[in-house]
Design a protein around this motif. Sequence first.
Motif, PDB file in Angstrom:
ATOM      1  N   ARG A   1      47.350 -31.962  66.677  1.00  0.00           N
ATOM      2  CA  ARG A   1      48.267 -32.465  65.668  1.00  0.00           C
ATOM      3  C   ARG A   1      47.500 -32.617  64.360  1.00  0.00           C
ATOM      4  O   ARG A   1      46.446 -33.238  64.330  1.00  0.00           O
ATOM      5  N   ARG A   2      48.031 -32.044  63.297  1.00  0.00           N
ATOM      6  CA  ARG A   2      47.395 -32.186  61.991  1.00  0.00           C
ATOM      7  C   ARG A   2      48.470 -32.440  60.947  1.00  0.00           C
ATOM      8  O   ARG A   2      49.517 -31.816  60.955  1.00  0.00           O
ATOM      9  N   SER A   3      48.164 -33.359  60.040  1.00  0.00           N
ATOM     10  CA  SER A   3      49.107 -33.666  58.970  1.00  0.00           C
ATOM     11  C   SER A   3      49.073 -32.587  57.894  1.00  0.00           C
ATOM     12  O   SER A   3      48.015 -32.069  57.556  1.00  0.00           O
ATOM     13  N   SER A   4      50.236 -32.281  57.349  1.00  0.00           N
ATOM     14  CA  SER A   4      50.311 -31.380  56.203  1.00  0.00           C
ATOM     15  C   SER A   4      49.640 -32.026  55.002  1.00  0.00           C
ATOM     16  O   SER A   4      49.743 -33.232  54.784  1.00  0.00           O
ATOM     17  N   ASP A   5      48.953 -31.218  54.220  1.00  0.00           N
ATOM     18  CA  ASP A   5      48.361 -31.665  52.965  1.00  0.00           C
ATOM     19  C   ASP A   5      49.465 -31.620  51.911  1.00  0.00           C
ATOM     20  O   ASP A   5      49.853 -30.549  51.438  1.00  0.00           O
ATOM     21  N   LEU A   6      49.973 -32.778  51.529  1.00  0.00           N
ATOM     22  CA  LEU A   6      51.135 -32.811  50.643  1.00  0.00           C
ATOM     23  C   LEU A   6      50.816 -32.308  49.240  1.00  0.00           C
ATOM     24  O   LEU A   6      51.722 -31.849  48.536  1.00  0.00           O
ATOM     25  N   SER A   7      49.564 -32.362  48.833  1.00  0.00           N
ATOM     26  CA  SER A   7      49.234 -31.822  47.507  1.00  0.00           C
ATOM     27  C   SER A   7      49.468 -30.318  47.485  1.00  0.00           C
ATOM     28  O   SER A   7      49.983 -29.770  46.499  1.00  0.00           O
ATOM     29  N   ASN A   8      49.141 -29.630  48.579  1.00  0.00           N
ATOM     30  CA  ASN A   8      49.416 -28.190  48.671  1.00  0.00           C
ATOM     31  C   ASN A   8      50.910 -27.920  48.746  1.00  0.00           C
ATOM     32  O   ASN A   8      51.421 -26.990  48.117  1.00  0.00           O
ATOM     33  N   VAL A   9      51.614 -28.720  49.526  1.00  0.00           N
ATOM     34  CA  VAL A   9      53.058 -28.536  49.670  1.00  0.00           C
ATOM     35  C   VAL A   9      53.748 -28.722  48.323  1.00  0.00           C
ATOM     36  O   VAL A   9      54.610 -27.920  47.933  1.00  0.00           O
ATOM     37  N   LEU A  10      53.372 -29.761  47.595  1.00  0.00           N
ATOM     38  CA  LEU A  10      53.998 -30.024  46.298  1.00  0.00           C
ATOM     39  C   LEU A  10      53.716 -28.892  45.313  1.00  0.00           C
ATOM     40  O   LEU A  10      54.618 -28.476  44.569  1.00  0.00           O
ATOM     41  N   SER A  11      52.508 -28.372  45.299  1.00  0.00           N
ATOM     42  CA  SER A  11      52.186 -27.254  44.409  1.00  0.00           C
ATOM     43  C   SER A  11      53.064 -26.046  44.709  1.00  0.00           C
ATOM     44  O   SER A  11      53.562 -25.378  43.796  1.00  0.00           O
ATOM     45  N   CYS A  12      53.267 -25.774  45.998  1.00  0.00           N
ATOM     46  CA  CYS A  12      54.123 -24.643  46.384  1.00  0.00           C
ATOM     47  C   CYS A  12      55.572 -24.884  45.980  1.00  0.00           C
ATOM     48  O   CYS A  12      56.253 -23.974  45.492  1.00  0.00           O
ATOM     49  N   LEU A  13      56.044 -26.093  46.173  1.00  0.00           N
ATOM     50  CA  LEU A  13      57.423 -26.410  45.806  1.00  0.00           C
ATOM     51  C   LEU A  13      57.648 -26.248  44.306  1.00  0.00           C
ATOM     52  O   LEU A  13      58.671 -25.709  43.875  1.00  0.00           O
ATOM     53  N   LYS A  14      56.695 -26.702  43.505  1.00  0.00           N
ATOM     54  CA  LYS A  14      56.821 -26.557  42.062  1.00  0.00           C
ATOM     55  C   LYS A  14      56.870 -25.088  41.663  1.00  0.00           C
ATOM     56  O   LYS A  14      57.644 -24.686  40.775  1.00  0.00           O
ATOM     57  N   MET A  15      56.057 -24.271  42.322  1.00  0.00           N
ATOM     58  CA  MET A  15      56.068 -22.833  42.051  1.00  0.00           C
ATOM     59  C   MET A  15      57.423 -22.233  42.421  1.00  0.00           C
ATOM     60  O   MET A  15      57.990 -21.443  41.668  1.00  0.00           O
TER      61      MET A  15
END
Length: 200
Positions: A27-41
Amino acid sequence: MVDQTLLQVVEFYDRRKVGDVGHLGFRRSSDLSNVLSCLKMMIGQGLLAAGAIHFLDMGCADGRVNVLMSYLAKASVGIELDQWTLDDYGPLRKDLDALLSEKGLRLPRQNIFLYQGDSMDESLHDRIQYETSVPFDQFDLFYTYLTMQVEFAELIARKARLGALFMVYGLEKILPRLPGLRLLTPQRPLQGIIALYQKI
């Protein structure tokens, strides 16, 4: 203010990441900083319309991606197989809400719906539709960690609407082709870890 709030949510959860190997696997948590960068793109390129999308996390763990998406979606729905993992949502959310209130930032919207169960279970999809008014074929964005990506891709190819997006977290060098979906990141994963597909 919204950007400041999102950054605070990201910082809160990324300081509380989980990486563990146990009898139930990894089990590993998503890195939300990466997720947010992708969402903004994705929003910047017109792939998503902030505030107008329906989001489904098909393995939401402690619901952290759902909390982030609550600011950007009409409905932020998550499914988690393991109750013990989902149980972390409540205590984390309580601490986050206290932090946001202390800083005068917006709390997550009341549009988060989390379910314990199997993301492949179509009777659960029916329950989600009944309780959220969002049928499976009205979700705009699906998200999962690397595990079960092939099975979820088949489900999305069969049931999702044309143009729906599928984010797969955890990929590095090998970006698999998935039948019924077009790979939108053929050269390399976004932020080095997230592949993006679209239902065709």
